[in-house]
Design an enzyme around this catalytic site. Structure first.
Site, short mmCIF file in Angstrom:
data_model
loop_
_atom_site.label_atom_id
_atom_site.label_comp_id
_atom_site.label_asym_id
_atom_site.label_seq_id
_atom_site.Cartn_x
_atom_site.Cartn_y
_atom_site.Cartn_z
N ASP A 119 12.57 -7.10 32.58
CA ASP A 119 13.32 -5.83 32.61
C ASP A 119 14.12 -5.72 31.31
OD1 ASP A 119 16.44 -6.56 34.32
OD2 ASP A 119 15.04 -7.95 33.38
N HIS A 169 20.20 -16.06 30.31
CA HIS A 169 19.63 -16.56 31.57
C HIS A 169 18.10 -16.58 31.53
CE1 HIS A 169 23.62 -16.25 33.41
NE2 HIS A 169 23.72 -15.04 32.91
O1 RIB Z 1 21.52 -12.41 36.08
C1 RIB Z 1 20.81 -12.49 34.86
C2 RIB Z 1 19.60 -11.62 34.88
O2 RIB Z 1 19.98 -10.26 35.00
C3 RIB Z 1 18.77 -11.69 33.59
O3 RIB Z 1 17.41 -11.61 33.92
C4 RIB Z 1 19.17 -10.47 32.83
O4 RIB Z 1 18.14 -9.97 31.97
C5 RIB Z 1 19.40 -9.51 33.94
O5 RIB Z 1 18.14 -8.99 34.33
CA CA Z 2 15.98 -9.98 32.87
#
Ligand code: RIB
Ligand code: CA
Length: 321
Positions: free
Chosen positions: A10, A239
């Site tokens: 995303d 992340h």
């Molecule tokens: O919580 C972190 C996630 O949320 C990551 O994938 C960041 O891109 C958002 O989608």
């Molecule tokens: Ca993401």
């Protein structure tokens, strides 16, 4: 034999970085990059995915999956630091997809084309993965492994006090994926919160004369700026990129088999991931291999090393970003 990968993203600046490292890893074959709404709307996620692939222009062009809205719609219009995760700062050009194929169809097709050999790296809400499971009854038995960036075991959420963003965006889909028979690995906030990057990270990026350095110096500067303005923080997490490192360098992580589920109805706890950690657990399905700890320093160094390799492979800028 190259490792067959499907990336479900995303994008999202963090997703974009994970995509770049995947495309230029010579030991990986990225079969498809499928868009899902989350950080940005489904339409923007699809457009950003196309624009990033056009910009990186890898030797082997992966198939593209087009995102569609989750059944319940997206609960948040982008991230709490929304502009930190929108790629508008890069203003990447993009042509409309002539024949957009739904992400879940691309995922099923590619898994069926290479039974038991495909690793899906899910870096956004699990809408597409759940739809693939529901679309093809044999999917869970045919996919090699699903690696999920999301959830939280012993730490709090990041989009609500109880929930991590990816799970929160589509908890019903997450519950379907958690309950599936597919081999699954979860990289929760417990692990990804451990990678904390300060402004010094910008100086570790490849030179801005190259495509990779130019793009990520711009995008990550924007991410630092927005985290400071909107969250009052001088540091950022990555992340998704850390989750990708769990696939590339699993030796830097410690994994534990756990039994987990997802709250889909709670007023305060919607999207929370729940694990049976009782002395005598009654939940015995051990449906998830969970990354419970990580050598964050080594992951940081590995990200910097791989970014430099990607920069060498991607080459220089034709025109400034
Ligand atoms: O919580 C972190 C996630 O949320 C990551 O994938 C960041 O891109 C958002 O989608
Ligand atoms: Ca993401």
């Amino acid at each position: 034999m190259a490792r067959k990968i499907i990336l479900d993203i995303d994008p999202g600046i963090d997703d974009a970085l994970a995509l770049c490292l995947s495309l230029f890893d010579p030991s990986w074959e990225v079969l498809a990059v499928t868009a899902v709404g989350g950080n940005v709307s489904s339409a923007v996620a699809t457009r950003n995915t196309q624009a990033l692939l056009a910009y990186f222009d890898p030797e082997r062009s992966p198939r593209i999956g087009a995102a569609s809205e989750p059944d319940r719609g997206l609960p948040v219009k982008g991230r709490f630091a929304d502009s930190a995760d929108d790629l508008r700062v890069a203003a990447l050009p993009v042509a409309e997809l002539r024949t957009p194929h739904p992400s879940e169809k691309v995922i099923v097709d590619e898994v069926r084309s290479a039974p038991h050999a495909v690793t899906i790296v899910a870096l956004g809400p699990l809408t597409n993965i759940a739809r693939a499971i529901q679309r093809d009854p044999e999917f869970s038995a045919l996919v090699g492994r699903i690696v999920i960036a999301g959830g939280a075991v012993q730490v709090g959420g990041n989009i609500t006090p109880a929930a991590e963003f990816n799970i929160y965006c589509d908890p019903v889909a997450a519950r379907v994926v958690f309950a599936s028979a597919a081999p699954k690995t979860l990289i929760p906030l417990d692990a990804s919160n451990k990678l904390v990057l300060g402004l010094g990270f910008l100086s570790e990026l490849p030179e801005e004369t190259g495509k990779v350095g130019a793009l990520f110096r711009k995008l990550l500067s924007a991410k630092f700026r927005n985290y400071r303005l909107e969250l009052g923080r001088e540091t950022i997490h990555l992340h998704d990129t850390l989750a990708l490192m769990a696939v590339a360098c699993p030796e830097l992580f410690r994994f534990v088999e756990m039994s987990g589920d997802v709250e889909t109805a709670g007023e305060l706890t919607m999207g929370a991931t729940v694990f049976d950690r009782r002395a005598a657990p009654a939940w015995r399905h051990n449906n998830l291999e969970v990354a419970v700890s990580v050598d964050a320093g080594a992951v940081h160094q590995e990200i910097v090393r791989r970014l430099r390799l990607a920069a060498d492979a991607a080459g220089d800028l034709a025109t400034p970003v």
